[in-house]
Motif scaffolding. Structure first.
Motif, PDB file in Angstrom:
ATOM      1  N   LYS A   1      29.178  77.139 131.275  1.00 27.35           N
ATOM      2  CA  LYS A   1      29.663  78.104 130.620  1.00 27.35           C
ATOM      3  C   LYS A   1      30.423  78.308 131.452  1.00 27.35           C
ATOM      4  O   LYS A   1      30.547  78.199 132.905  1.00 27.35           O
ATOM      5  CB  LYS A   1      27.696  78.994 131.308  1.00 27.35           C
ATOM      6  CG  LYS A   1      26.696  78.750 130.292  1.00 27.35           C
ATOM      7  CD  LYS A   1      26.222  80.040 130.423  1.00 27.35           C
ATOM      8  CE  LYS A   1      25.048  79.357 129.137  1.00 27.35           C
ATOM      9  NZ  LYS A   1      24.151  77.892 129.068  1.00 27.35           N
TER      10      LYS A   1
ATOM     11  N   GLN B   1      31.170  81.915 133.174  1.00 27.06           N
ATOM     12  CA  GLN B   1      30.611  82.421 134.083  1.00 27.06           C
ATOM     13  C   GLN B   1      31.776  83.678 134.467  1.00 27.06           C
ATOM     14  O   GLN B   1      31.269  83.621 135.881  1.00 27.06           O
ATOM     15  CB  GLN B   1      30.035  82.186 134.814  1.00 27.06           C
ATOM     16  CG  GLN B   1      28.213  81.193 134.247  1.00 27.06           C
ATOM     17  CD  GLN B   1      27.975  80.318 135.132  1.00 27.06           C
ATOM     18  OE1 GLN B   1      28.139  79.991 136.298  1.00 27.06           O
ATOM     19  NE2 GLN B   1      26.146  80.415 135.596  1.00 27.06           N
TER      20      GLN B   1
ATOM     21  N   THR C   1      30.222  85.631 129.435  1.00 31.39           N
ATOM     22  CA  THR C   1      30.149  83.968 129.425  1.00 31.39           C
ATOM     23  C   THR C   1      29.327  83.377 130.539  1.00 31.39           C
ATOM     24  O   THR C   1      29.024  82.701 130.566  1.00 31.39           O
ATOM     25  CB  THR C   1      31.782  84.048 129.960  1.00 31.39           C
ATOM     26  OG1 THR C   1      31.542  84.943 130.859  1.00 31.39           O
ATOM     27  CG2 THR C   1      32.064  84.227 128.484  1.00 31.39           C
TER      28      THR C   1
ATOM     29  N   ASP D   1      27.603  79.646 125.760  1.00 35.34           N
ATOM     30  CA  ASP D   1      28.120  78.564 125.806  1.00 35.34           C
ATOM     31  C   ASP D   1      29.677  78.001 125.780  1.00 35.34           C
ATOM     32  O   ASP D   1      30.336  77.152 126.130  1.00 35.34           O
ATOM     33  CB  ASP D   1      27.501  77.038 125.599  1.00 35.34           C
ATOM     34  CG  ASP D   1      26.019  77.294 124.874  1.00 35.34           C
ATOM     35  OD1 ASP D   1      25.453  77.448 126.588  1.00 35.34           O
ATOM     36  OD2 ASP D   1      25.640  76.765 124.404  1.00 35.34           O
TER      37      ASP D   1
END
Length: 383
Positions: free
Chosen positions: A282, A284, A317, A321
């Protein structure tokens, strides 16, 4: 006697021709030689002006040695009809040939007063400044935030200047909504923008406009510029990227744009996200979560809540994915190029380092150590 008269006549003709040739050569040398101007000036060419009036002005200001040679040179080089209206910077020592290039072939409006309507990430502001031709530096006349600050008197006075240059600047990382909403306060423009352009579709840059220019036409110009930028960058992308379309590249570029303001870091930041996509991790990244909350309509104005970081939204996010469904801002050319030509690094983590940049890491252990340092810096700044 006839031969004597003919001989004398031929001699006189030769002398006349030689003299004419000398005059022509002298005039040509004067035309291209360094001019007498000892200090740069701002030359204003009014609409409807002629080369004669321009040459008279230049003579009076000591910029050229001969108005006649100036006009003859313009005629001979077929540039007289190409005279443009505007304000032009004439540098010290400019030749007549160079000055004619400036007011014909060169771009319009290179000196004088300028109004720049800047659309930034957090706000819009109007900056009025004037170029000092002697030092080639700008002096700020006024600056204010339209709709928030009281409009200064200098603004109204500037709008009365027929030679005032107008510019609209879109900052890298600003959203499409911010541009459309801000342009409503640009009262030197006309027309309406029917709808907010697609996020990411506008090219951040500085655009010269005219008083009365159409807002929608300006937006269309920004859209076309971004299309060209993206197409060229996509054509020159490196092999092996986990990006299938130019649109995906634009999405990643917008994330890179929002994650770092340090130019030298863009390709490193892009490499982190590319590595994460390649490894099925991910992304992130906080800016995407924030965009999912605000829709690009202004700043969040607070920190993200844990519930927002856990919430299943298309732009979160930390949950999805892959890339979010669309860009989160309008990325500049450097960020687009970074997304399509990232550095080759092993990094999959980064965090702020307290200097405006970021600390990068390969392992979670190293990343946690960098995070701890950042938390300490935050705590020290809070005290």
């Amino acid at each position: 006697m006839y031969k004597s008269v003919a001989s004398n006549g031929l001699t006189i003709l030769i002398v006349v021709l030689l003299a004419a040739a000398w005059v022509v050569n002298w005039g040509k040398n004067q035309f291209v030689a360094e001019g007498p101007l000892s200090e740069a000036i701002c030359l204003q060419v009014k609409s409807g002006a002629s080369m004669k009036s321009v040459s008279r002005d230049l003579e009076e200001r000591g910029a050229i040695s001969s108005g006649q040679i100036f006009r003859m040179g313009a005629d001979y080089s077929e540039r007289t009809s190409q005279l443009k209206a505007g304000s032009f910077l004439v540098p010290a020592g400019a030749s007549m040939d160079e000055i004619i290039d400036t007011v014909t072939v060169g771009g319009r409006n290179t000196c004088g007063a300028e109004l720049n309507f800047r659309v930034g990430v957090l706000k819009a502001e109007v900056v009025i400044r004037e170029l000092d031709p002697a030092t080639n530096t700008f002096t700020e006349v006024a600056k204010f935030e339209p709709g928030v600050d009281e409009t200064p008197a200098e603004y109204g006075a500037a709008l009365e200047d027929a030679d005032l240059r107008y510019r609209v600047t879109l900052a890298e990382g600003a959203t499409s909504w911010q541009l459309v909403n801000s342009l409503k306060a640009a009262d030197f423009l006309t027309g309406e923008i029917a709808e907010v352009p697609a996020e990411g579709s506008l090219a951040p840059n500085s655009y010269e406009v005219r008083k009365g220019s159409d807002r929608a036409a300006l937006v269309a110009q920004m859209e076309e510029a971004q299309r060209q930028r993206l197409a060229e960058a996509w054509a020159n992308r490196v092999d092996g990227l986990p990006l299938e379309t130019p649109e995906e590249a634009l999405i990643l570029a917008s994330i890179v744009e929002k994650e770092t303001g340090v130019a030298e870091e863009r390709r490193q930041v892009a490499s982190v996200f590319i590595n994460r996509l390649n490894q099925g991790m991910k992304l992130q990244t906080d800016p995407t979560v924030i965009y999912g909350i605000t829709n690009g309509e202004g700043a969040l104005g607070r920190g993200l809540r844990q519930s927002e970081l856990r919430g299943a939204t298309p732009y979160n996010t930390y949950v999805i994915d892959a890339l979010p469904p669309g860009p989160i801002a309008n990325p500049g050319l450097a960020s687009i190029e970074a997304a399509l030509n990232p550095d080759d690094t092993p990094y999959i983590f980064f965090v702020a380092d307290g200097t405006g940049g970021h600390a990068f890491a390969v392992t979670l252990e190293d990343h946690n150590a960098n995070v701890a340092k950042w938390r300490q810096i935050e705590a020290e700044r809070a005290n």
